[in-house]
Design a protein around this motif. Structure first.
Motif, PDB file in Angstrom:
ATOM      1  N   MET A 515       0.554  -1.278   0.032  1.00 34.92           N
ATOM      2  CA  MET A 515       0.140  -0.109  -0.107  1.00 34.92           C
ATOM      3  C   MET A 515       0.797   1.126  -0.160  1.00 34.92           C
ATOM      4  N   GLN A 516       0.809   2.107  -1.187  1.00 37.73           N
ATOM      5  CA  GLN A 516       1.383   3.185  -1.184  1.00 37.73           C
ATOM      6  C   GLN A 516       0.402   4.420  -1.005  1.00 37.73           C
ATOM      7  N   PRO A 517       1.003   5.641  -0.742  1.00 44.37           N
ATOM      8  CA  PRO A 517       0.142   6.799  -0.496  1.00 44.37           C
ATOM      9  C   PRO A 517      -0.734   7.207  -1.774  1.00 44.37           C
ATOM     10  N   LEU A 518      -1.951   7.478  -1.549  1.00 40.05           N
ATOM     11  CA  LEU A 518      -2.793   7.928  -2.649  1.00 40.05           C
ATOM     12  C   LEU A 518      -2.833   9.361  -2.971  1.00 40.05           C
ATOM     13  N   SER A 519      -3.089   9.854  -4.153  1.00 35.43           N
ATOM     14  CA  SER A 519      -3.220  11.035  -4.486  1.00 35.43           C
ATOM     15  C   SER A 519      -4.507  11.442  -5.346  1.00 35.43           C
ATOM     16  N   LEU A 520      -4.824  12.717  -5.623  1.00 39.94           N
ATOM     17  CA  LEU A 520      -5.829  13.137  -6.420  1.00 39.94           C
ATOM     18  C   LEU A 520      -5.485  13.405  -7.982  1.00 39.94           C
ATOM     19  N   SER A 521      -4.440  13.721  -8.292  1.00 36.51           N
ATOM     20  CA  SER A 521      -3.792  13.927  -9.683  1.00 36.51           C
ATOM     21  C   SER A 521      -2.482  13.709  -9.861  1.00 36.51           C
ATOM     22  N   LEU A 522      -2.054  13.875 -11.173  1.00 32.57           N
ATOM     23  CA  LEU A 522      -0.560  13.748 -11.369  1.00 32.57           C
ATOM     24  C   LEU A 522       0.059  15.179 -11.222  1.00 32.57           C
ATOM     25  N   THR A 523      -0.730  16.387 -10.952  1.00 40.44           N
ATOM     26  CA  THR A 523      -0.124  17.554 -11.039  1.00 40.44           C
ATOM     27  C   THR A 523       0.394  18.013  -9.708  1.00 40.44           C
ATOM     28  N   GLY A 525      -0.469  17.854  -5.185  1.00 43.81           N
ATOM     29  CA  GLY A 525      -1.412  17.683  -4.081  1.00 43.81           C
ATOM     30  C   GLY A 525      -0.818  16.905  -2.965  1.00 43.81           C
ATOM     31  N   SER A 526      -1.548  16.872  -1.874  1.00 45.04           N
ATOM     32  CA  SER A 526      -1.047  16.097  -0.858  1.00 45.04           C
ATOM     33  C   SER A 526      -1.016  14.340  -1.138  1.00 45.04           C
ATOM     34  N   LYS A 527      -0.261  13.637  -0.278  1.00 42.09           N
ATOM     35  CA  LYS A 527      -0.466  12.622  -0.451  1.00 42.09           C
ATOM     36  C   LYS A 527      -1.114  11.976   0.793  1.00 42.09           C
ATOM     37  N   PHE A 528      -1.960  10.799   0.896  1.00 44.75           N
ATOM     38  CA  PHE A 528      -2.728  10.538   2.034  1.00 44.75           C
ATOM     39  C   PHE A 528      -2.856   9.021   2.008  1.00 44.75           C
ATOM     40  N   TYR A 529      -3.453   8.203   2.778  1.00 49.16           N
ATOM     41  CA  TYR A 529      -3.790   6.932   2.890  1.00 49.16           C
ATOM     42  C   TYR A 529      -5.174   6.754   3.172  1.00 49.16           C
ATOM     43  N   PHE A 530      -5.852   6.021   2.360  1.00 51.89           N
ATOM     44  CA  PHE A 530      -7.341   5.395   2.575  1.00 51.89           C
ATOM     45  C   PHE A 530      -7.449   4.216   2.305  1.00 51.89           C
ATOM     46  N   TYR A 531      -7.267   3.239   2.925  1.00 48.15           N
ATOM     47  CA  TYR A 531      -7.128   1.795   2.702  1.00 48.15           C
ATOM     48  C   TYR A 531      -8.248   1.040   3.626  1.00 48.15           C
ATOM     49  N   ALA A 839     -15.276   7.745  -7.167  1.00 48.63           N
ATOM     50  CA  ALA A 839     -13.715   7.771  -6.490  1.00 48.63           C
ATOM     51  C   ALA A 839     -12.729   7.598  -7.556  1.00 48.63           C
ATOM     52  N   ASP A 840     -13.193   7.985  -8.914  1.00 49.73           N
ATOM     53  CA  ASP A 840     -12.168   8.114  -9.773  1.00 49.73           C
ATOM     54  C   ASP A 840     -11.214   9.243  -9.890  1.00 49.73           C
ATOM     55  N   SER A 841     -11.368  10.014  -8.757  1.00 55.56           N
ATOM     56  CA  SER A 841     -10.376  11.163  -8.714  1.00 55.56           C
ATOM     57  C   SER A 841      -9.517  10.616  -7.626  1.00 55.56           C
ATOM     58  N   VAL A 842      -9.673   9.715  -6.818  1.00 56.85           N
ATOM     59  CA  VAL A 842      -8.698   9.185  -5.878  1.00 56.85           C
ATOM     60  C   VAL A 842      -8.039   7.808  -6.469  1.00 56.85           C
ATOM     61  N   SER A 843      -6.835   7.755  -6.408  1.00 57.19           N
ATOM     62  CA  SER A 843      -6.186   6.616  -7.110  1.00 57.19           C
ATOM     63  C   SER A 843      -4.779   6.438  -6.295  1.00 57.19           C
ATOM     64  N   GLY A 844      -4.096   5.238  -6.506  1.00 59.49           N
ATOM     65  CA  GLY A 844      -2.978   5.022  -5.986  1.00 59.49           C
ATOM     66  C   GLY A 844      -2.706   3.388  -6.770  1.00 59.49           C
ATOM     67  N   VAL A 845      -1.313   3.078  -6.504  1.00 57.24           N
ATOM     68  CA  VAL A 845      -1.076   1.660  -6.850  1.00 57.24           C
ATOM     69  C   VAL A 845      -0.558   0.898  -5.690  1.00 57.24           C
ATOM     70  N   ILE A 846      -1.287  -0.082  -5.531  1.00 57.77           N
ATOM     71  CA  ILE A 846      -0.780  -1.231  -4.401  1.00 57.77           C
ATOM     72  C   ILE A 846       0.363  -1.958  -5.069  1.00 57.77           C
ATOM     73  N   GLU A 847       1.447  -1.964  -4.436  1.00 52.27           N
ATOM     74  CA  GLU A 847       2.699  -2.459  -5.171  1.00 52.27           C
ATOM     75  C   GLU A 847       2.884  -3.954  -5.201  1.00 52.27           C
ATOM     76  N   HIS A 848       2.233  -4.468  -4.185  1.00 51.04           N
ATOM     77  CA  HIS A 848       2.371  -6.008  -4.174  1.00 51.04           C
ATOM     78  C   HIS A 848       1.383  -6.666  -3.631  1.00 51.04           C
ATOM     79  N   SER A 849       1.041  -7.759  -3.681  1.00 47.43           N
ATOM     80  CA  SER A 849      -0.001  -8.519  -3.106  1.00 47.43           C
ATOM     81  C   SER A 849       0.393  -9.114  -1.891  1.00 47.43           C
ATOM     82  N   PRO A 850      -0.768  -9.646  -1.193  1.00 44.39           N
ATOM     83  CA  PRO A 850      -0.560 -10.595   0.007  1.00 44.39           C
ATOM     84  C   PRO A 850      -0.495 -11.951  -0.509  1.00 44.39           C
ATOM     85  N   GLU A 851      -0.035 -12.953   0.204  1.00 46.00           N
ATOM     86  CA  GLU A 851      -0.063 -14.544  -0.071  1.00 46.00           C
ATOM     87  C   GLU A 851      -1.137 -15.084  -0.521  1.00 46.00           C
TER      88      GLU A 851
END
Length: 960
Positions: A515-523, A525-531, A839-851
């Motif tokens: 789980m990596q920090p989320l953001s609203l856009s590529l331009t 803005g602040s980073k945050f967590y919401f998982y 929720a399209d305006s909120v996105s991030g990348v989960i970089e690896h999966s659980p087992e």
């Protein structure tokens, strides 16, 4: 009178004498030769074993009830008639030995010859077991049934022979009497009666009892039926001979005793049959997998019943003659459900045509309508509307099974159909599961949750969150606490700020869950967590942020909870290509057969992935021939896997197009190739060809006397890979006793060990060791002048991997990249009413999966399409369901719901023969003829050696 302990030696001597007389004359050898010749002819020619394409020996036993009538009558016609004609019967009657010794001795001698005849046919099932996967349970049951039926006919023949001094009269009379017993339960007679009367006649018929045992179900009632016939006619035989000893016509106490004992024996034999007929549990299922028995999976569902379950059979007294014998089988199975449920299941049988009120209820409330069947007899042909339905009702939920849901039809020839119950326990249990799930889905999911469940909300402080997520956090807390109040203490809610303190939690969830920090856009803005994650024991699942409304989150949260609870219907997100209508007027990429096969157990939702996310309802993602997935769609697949989900894909670099006149192959770009390669699974741009293949039915033009005729010919087609035996890795639950699978136009899978890491690789499907690869897309069969299709292997041969499971921790394909859901110009705007925020305006990348993440890959685009399934069915002359069964097994395993997996593979026509050349078929056919002849020669040699030994012993005694 001799003491009782001398009975056995006397019976043995009489049996030995009769056996010796048999083998010193041509009778025994004619009997054995005729029996073997007729049996083999029926098996290979009459029932067309190789064209039938099923690895069983039911054709061996199918004609036994008729064949044994003539052979048993021929064998017994001389035993007493010859004694009476030659005058030796008077010698027997004047002996102090009880007459039942002579009767049993002659009977035992006949049984010896019958046993020898059955041994002559034993090479036949041995040959079938060497060719294919033979279930030996029904084979041994068939031999037992044949021996008992033959013994019953022999007892009838002995009785008839004792009443006449003319062998021809004995032959005709015995044949007629045995024929009556056979016809009583045959459709020739039962078609004139209703269901109930026909069932009574089938209980009296020797042939109808025989069929049940040869299916692999040894019922005490059937065994006792044959034993009672034997006892009755041997008793009548003894009584008839005993009467000839009586000198006085006046009734003496001895004569009265004989009459009373004989009457009591016959009455008890008949009475015991009637009494046992009421018992349905005295049976032994000897089939592989016990396909006719209530399984543990069914019992587990029955144990979940909290209210009475109704199983009501709607069966008309007049129905199609091919369906009529199936009614008692289905009724017996329904009664087994009632017994196994310990009173939780109520079983009823209704003839709607006789009960108008129940028929009206069936029509209006349950939508049950009679089916029109064409029924023909000797005098007329008519259309009869009749019922063949089963209602499964639990609470306010119900399912109706019709005859099309319950039967399976095997085409033997243009005029002969073999109709059987397909897999009645699976069909009934599947319906029970569906009504049970539907009833429970309206209740509290925590009622069936085992253990405790936690919602871990990894959410940053309000000061770091965008405004819409601040409000959504309150929504999450409200909905979660309401659900917690309903959980009986099994659900806990934890809100965790990953940035709190020194940020250790942020580091931990990045390491464990990616789980990596989320953001609203590529331009910026602040980073945050919401998982939001659900945790049970070591299982971790993520709740997607698809809808930020209260109703949307409540739906997603409850869907997530139901994944961990039993008794709720699971949901499959299905991705298929757009329909491509070909010249046949139907889509070349439809999967309706698959959806129908699995749809009764699981919910299918069509998922286009265009929004870059997988529905929150989805428990598993199924990709069937995906086409040109873009970055957003691929991101949805990737992140579903990163959340610990299971992705099942049927894809390859090629797709086939079938029309009425041609088969063509095109390059197919799924959009998954790079993603699969990133995860260590590569599909080569080649096709696998295998000499072990299923046939392709193709119309072939043939010039006959100047006229062009078109006929369907089964052509050798190596692109239809026939996987069986070692190619199916049965140790994995996904295979689950799958007997065979046809993979079409498949490509080999290469596993990259450097990218697999600690993942567990499980091979599922492999081609044979003689398969080879080709890069040519010319897959149309090329016929020679004789209309044959020939292929020669090219290059190196070897087994190729066609199906695999990769399970464990995966690294995201988008790790270190920006989310495709974010755009440069996306700017957050506060909604006017704040009621519906996407929720399209909120996105991030989960970089690896659980087992718990898994990729299951099958290397073919087409093997699950409706067209290919129809082609495979026409080749096997039955409905081909092995490929849908494979996906059903895969889904059950992926959803950790293997309850039906153990009984799904119990179909009657699943054990197909491997593909064979004509020369191989001739080898096995003529080889069995030769083995039968060799067996006869061996018996003759043993008898000659036995006579020689007795002659030498006699000479030795003379010289002493």
């Amino acid at each position: 009178m001799q003491p009782d302990y001398q009975a056995l030696p006397m019976i043995r001597r009489i049996a030995g004498k009769e056996t010796t007389l048999f083998f010193t004359s041509p009778i025994a050898y004619l009997f054995l030769a005729c029996f073997a010749a007729v049996t083999l002819f029926i098996f290979f020619w009459g029932e067309a074993f190789f064209a039938r394409n099923i690895a069983d020996v039911r054709p061996l036993f199918e004609w036994m009830p008729v064949l044994l009538i003539f052979l048993s009558s021929t064998l017994t016609m001389r035993l007493w008639s010859e004694e009476r004609r030659s005058g030796t019967l008077e010698h027997v009657l004047t002996q102090p030995t009880p007459l039942w010794h002579f009767v049993l001795g002659k009977f035992a001698g006949c049984l010896t010859l019958l046993g020898a005849a059955l041994l002559v046919t034993l090479p036949l099932p041995v040959s079938v077991s060497l060719i294919g996967e033979l279930d030996w349970g029904p084979v041994w049951a068939g031999y037992l049934a044949t021996f008992l039926l033959g013994a019953a006919y022999l007892s009838i023949g002995l009785f008839v022979s004792s009443r006449s001094d003319n062998q021809i009269v004995s032959l005709i009379s015995a044949t007629a009497l045995c024929g009556i017993f056979y016809l009583l339960g045959n459709s020739v007679i039962t078609d004139f009666f209703g269901t109930q009367s026909a069932e009574w006649l089938r209980l009296l018929g020797s042939g109808s009892r025989f069929d049940a045992i040869t299916r692999g179900v040894i019922d005490l009632r059937d065994l006792y039926y044959y034993l009672s016939i034997i006892a009755i006619f041997l008793t009548l035989n003894t009584y008839g001979l005993e009467k000839e000893r009586w000198a006085s016509s006046k009734t003496t106490p001895r004569q009265l005793s004989w009459r009373i004992v004989t009457a009591l024996l016959i009455a008890n034999a008949l009475g015991a049959n009637l009494w046992l007929g009421q018992l349905s549990g005295l049976r032994l299922d000897v089939t592989a997998g016990h396909q006719y028995s209530i399984s543990a999976a069914t019992q587990s569902y029955l144990s979940q019943l909290q209210e009475p379950l109704l199983l009501r059979g709607y069966f008309s007294s007049k129905t199609h003659p091919l369906l009529a014998p199936l009614v008692p089988q289905l009724q017996d199975l329904l009664r087994e459900y009632a017994i196994a449920s310990h009173g939780k299941v109520r079983v009823e049988f209704v003839d709607p045509l006789k009960e108008p009120e129940l028929e009206q209820e069936a029509n209006q409330k349950y939508g049950i309508q009679p089916a029109p069947f064409q029924v023909a007899d000797r005098y007329q042909s008519a259309i009869v509307s009749s019922y063949f339905n089963v209602l499964v009702q639990y609470g306010d939920q119900y399912q109706v099974l019709g005859f099309r849901d319950l039967i399976e039809v095997q085409t033997g020839s243009e005029t002969k159909l073999d109709v059987q119950l397909r897999n009645p326990e699976h069909d009934l249990t599947r319906a029970i599961k569906k009504v049970l799930n539907a009833y429970q889905s309206g209740g509290n999911p925590f009622d069936t949750l085992k253990g405790n469940l936690a919602l871990n909300a990894y959410i940053s402080a309000d000061s770091a969150l965008p405004p819409q997520l601040v409000e959504f956090r309150k929504t999450v807390q409200k909905v979660a606490e309401n659900l917690q109040a309903q959980s009986h203490g099994r659900f806990s809610v934890n809100f965790i700020d990953p940035d709190a303190g020194d940020g250790q939690v942020a580091k931990q969830i990045a390491k464990e869950y990616g789980m990596q920090p989320l953001s609203l856009s590529l331009t910026g803005g602040s980073k945050f967590y919401f998982y939001l994650t659900l945790v049970k024991d070591k299982q971790v699942g993520q709740i997607p942020l698809n809808d930020l409304t209260e109703a949307g989150f409540k739906h997603d949260l409850e869907a997530g909870v139901k994944r961990y609870a039993s008794g709720f219907t699971k949901t499959v997100a299905l991705v298929t290509p757009q329909a491509d209508v070909g010249q046949l007027g139907r889509s070349a990429g439809q999967f309706q057969t698959l959806e129908k096969f699995i749809g009764a157990e699981l919910n299918f939702i069509s998922e286009d992935l265009s929004d870059g996310r997988v529905s929150g309802d989805a428990d598993v993602l199924l990709l069937l021939a995906p086409n040109n997935l873009n970055d957003k769609q691929l991101f949805a697949v990737d992140q579903f896997l990163m959340q610990g989900g299971t992705v099942i894909a049927a894809t390859s670099p090629y797709a086939a197009r079938l029309t009425a006149r041609s088969i063509s192959l095109q390059q197919h770009h799924s959009g998954l190739a790079d993603w699969l390669a990133h995860n260590g699974l590569k599909l080569e741009e080649k096709l696998v060809l295998d000499p072990q293949n299923s046939a392709l039915p193709l119309p072939v033009n043939r010039n006959v006397g100047g006229f062009m005729l078109q006929e369907m010919r089964m052509l050798d087609y190596p692109y239809f890979i026939d996987i069986r035996g070692q190619g199916l890795h049965h140790e994995h639950p996904v295979i689950a006793d799958l007997p065979q699978l046809t993979m079409t136009w498949a490509s080999p899978i290469q596993i990259d060990p450097d990218k697999q890491g600690q993942r567990k690789i499980s091979e599922l499907l492999r081609s044979s060791d003689k398969s080879w690869l080709s890069a040519s897309t010319d897959v149309m069969p090329h016929l020679d002048a004789n209309g044959q299709n020939h292929y020669a292997s090219e290059g190196q041969t070897g087994s190729q991997l066609l199906g695999v499971v990769s399970a464990g921790r995966f690294e995201s394909y988008f790790a270190g990249k920006a989310s495709p859901l974010l755009s440069q110009d996306k700017i957050y705007v506060e909604p006017a009413n704040g009621a519906n925020t996407n929720a399209d305006s909120v996105s991030g990348v989960i970089e690896h999966s659980p087992e718990s993440a898994r990729i299951i890959l099958f290397a073919s685009n087409d093997f699950l399409t409706d067209q290919v399934i129809r082609i495979a069915g026409s080749a096997s002359r039955s409905e081909y369901l092995n490929s849908p069964q494979l996906i059903a097994n895969t889904l059950d395993w992926a959803l950790e719901d293997a309850s039906l997996l153990s009984i799904r593979a119990r179909g009657h026509f699943n054990r197909t023969l491997p593909p064979m050349e004509h020369d191989q078929q001739l080898f096995w056919e003529y080889g069995n003829y030769a083995l039968a002849a060799a067996a006869l020669g061996l018996i003759a040699w043993l008898q000659r050696a036995r006579r020689g030994a007795r002659h030498r012993e006699f000479l030795r005694l003379l010289t002493e």
